[in-house]
Motif scaffolding. Structure first.
Motif, mmCIF file in Angstrom:
data_model
loop_
_atom_site.group_PDB
_atom_site.id
_atom_site.type_symbol
_atom_site.label_atom_id
_atom_site.label_comp_id
_atom_site.label_asym_id
_atom_site.label_seq_id
_atom_site.Cartn_x
_atom_site.Cartn_y
_atom_site.Cartn_z
ATOM 1 N N UNK A 296 -3.138 8.751 -4.245
ATOM 2 C CA UNK A 296 -3.754 7.681 -4.197
ATOM 3 C C UNK A 296 -3.155 6.440 -3.469
ATOM 4 N N UNK A 297 -3.473 5.629 -2.756
ATOM 5 C CA UNK A 297 -2.898 4.421 -2.370
ATOM 6 C C UNK A 297 -3.456 3.079 -3.071
ATOM 7 N N UNK A 298 -2.461 2.251 -3.233
ATOM 8 C CA UNK A 298 -2.872 0.943 -4.162
ATOM 9 C C UNK A 298 -3.596 0.043 -2.924
ATOM 10 N N UNK A 299 -4.904 -0.052 -3.164
ATOM 11 C CA UNK A 299 -5.688 -1.088 -2.373
ATOM 12 C C UNK A 299 -5.432 -2.948 -2.741
ATOM 13 N N UNK A 300 -4.636 -2.836 -3.700
ATOM 14 C CA UNK A 300 -4.447 -4.249 -4.135
ATOM 15 C C UNK A 300 -3.035 -4.315 -4.685
ATOM 16 N N UNK A 301 -2.740 -5.467 -4.734
ATOM 17 C CA UNK A 301 -1.029 -5.550 -5.316
ATOM 18 C C UNK A 301 -1.024 -5.501 -6.776
ATOM 19 N N UNK A 302 -2.058 -4.947 -7.466
ATOM 20 C CA UNK A 302 -2.026 -4.874 -8.865
ATOM 21 C C UNK A 302 -2.131 -3.594 -9.159
#
Length: 302
Positions: A296-302
């Protein structure tokens, strides 16, 4: 020895939420269902948007607005779990090999009972608990899991322990090789769970409803569960559904993602249109999906 353990650097990964990857998991599920690839991703928070949901994107000609919220079973749960190495590991380490291998012993401590104590006091309480468990464990009647009726010692106050504790014994052990664990007791946990869910709904629903009304977006709410002890999709659905169905601004779709599962994360539909978690569980349609966190890729910075 306990003081020496307290001074060691933390090695345990702190319990936290995984907003960015959880959002990606939901988007991937939507892509698979709609047979479309995400496009035109936007981050309204970075745009200082009036209604800053986590991410907005297109699937084909349809705009989607997605908002994430983590589920804490009680206020301060995340903070407490982050201190597990300091507060509870000395007890677990001292007892995990000291109680034999024929049973599982569960020690019950009030939530936050060890928080905020000075090192010397904390060490003394931990040692008193360890000594009491070692002495008491052999005297507890055997019970099969999950029979909690009449098989414990406590709740009661113990010498040098300024709060009530309890100890239960299940035999044989549920998981081979696991013979001791600590659980936390919370007064009126169901009310606390409802209160926190209502607070999340009050905060998240209006933002999503604004995107639906103003931009024609499909509104998606993602609930993230990172606690496996007192949270599961059935409990979440029981709390969420009456609150959500009573509101006209509820999202089009609500999902629960369990980021505490290993090795894969699990996702469940909680409310999709008028179909609830129970409806999916009773149908032939898929009622859950799995995702590998590493993919999975992180779509936000959190």
């Amino acid at each position: 020895m306990l003081r020496e353990r307290l001074e060691r650097p933390l090695k345990r990964k702190h319990l936290s939420f995984n907003e960015g990857k959880v959002c990606d998991a939901v988007v991937r599920r939507l892509e698979a269902r709609e047979q479309q690839v995400r496009a035109n991703l936007r981050w309204p928070e970075q745009e200082n948007h009036q209604h800053p949901v986590e991410v907005v994107f297109d699937l084909g000609s349809q705009l989607y607005a997605l908002e994430h919220t983590g589920i804490e079973r009680f206020d301060g749960h995340i903070r407490m779990e982050a201190q597990t190495e300091k507060l509870f590991a000395p007890i677990t380490t001292a007892l995990k090999d000291a109680l034999g291998t024929d049973a599982l012993f569960e020690l019950y401590l009030p939530v936050n009972s060890l928080n905020g104590r000075k090192a010397a006091q904390l060490s003394a309480i931990q040692q008193a608990i360890i000594d009491w468990v070692k002495t008491t464990a052999p005297t507890i009647p055997k019970r099969p899991y999950p029979d909690y009726k009449g098989n414990g010692v406590g709740l009661s106050r113990r010498p040098n322990v300024p709060f009530d504790v309890a100890l239960c014994r299940f035999e044989p052990p549920i998981v081979p090789g696991k013979h001791f664990q600590i659980r936390h007791t919370v007064d009126d946990v169901e009310k606390l769970r409802r209160d926190r869910m209502k607070a999340a709904i009050d905060k998240k629903f209006p933002k999503l409803a604004a995107w639906k009304a103003n931009e024609g977006a499909k509104s998606i709410l993602v609930l993230e569960q990172n606690d496996i002890q007192l949270t599961n999709p059935s409990i979440v659905a029981d709390v969420y559904l009456p609150l959500a169905k009573a509101r006209e601004d509820r999202p089009d779709e609500t999902y629960l993602v369990a980021s505490c599962m290993s090795p894969n994360w699990w996702m469940w539909p909680i409310l999709i249109g008028d179909r609830s978690y129970d409806d999916y569980a009773k149908s032939d349609d898929p009622s859950f999906w799995e995702f590998e966190p590493s993919k999975l890729a992180s779509l936000t910075k959190r």
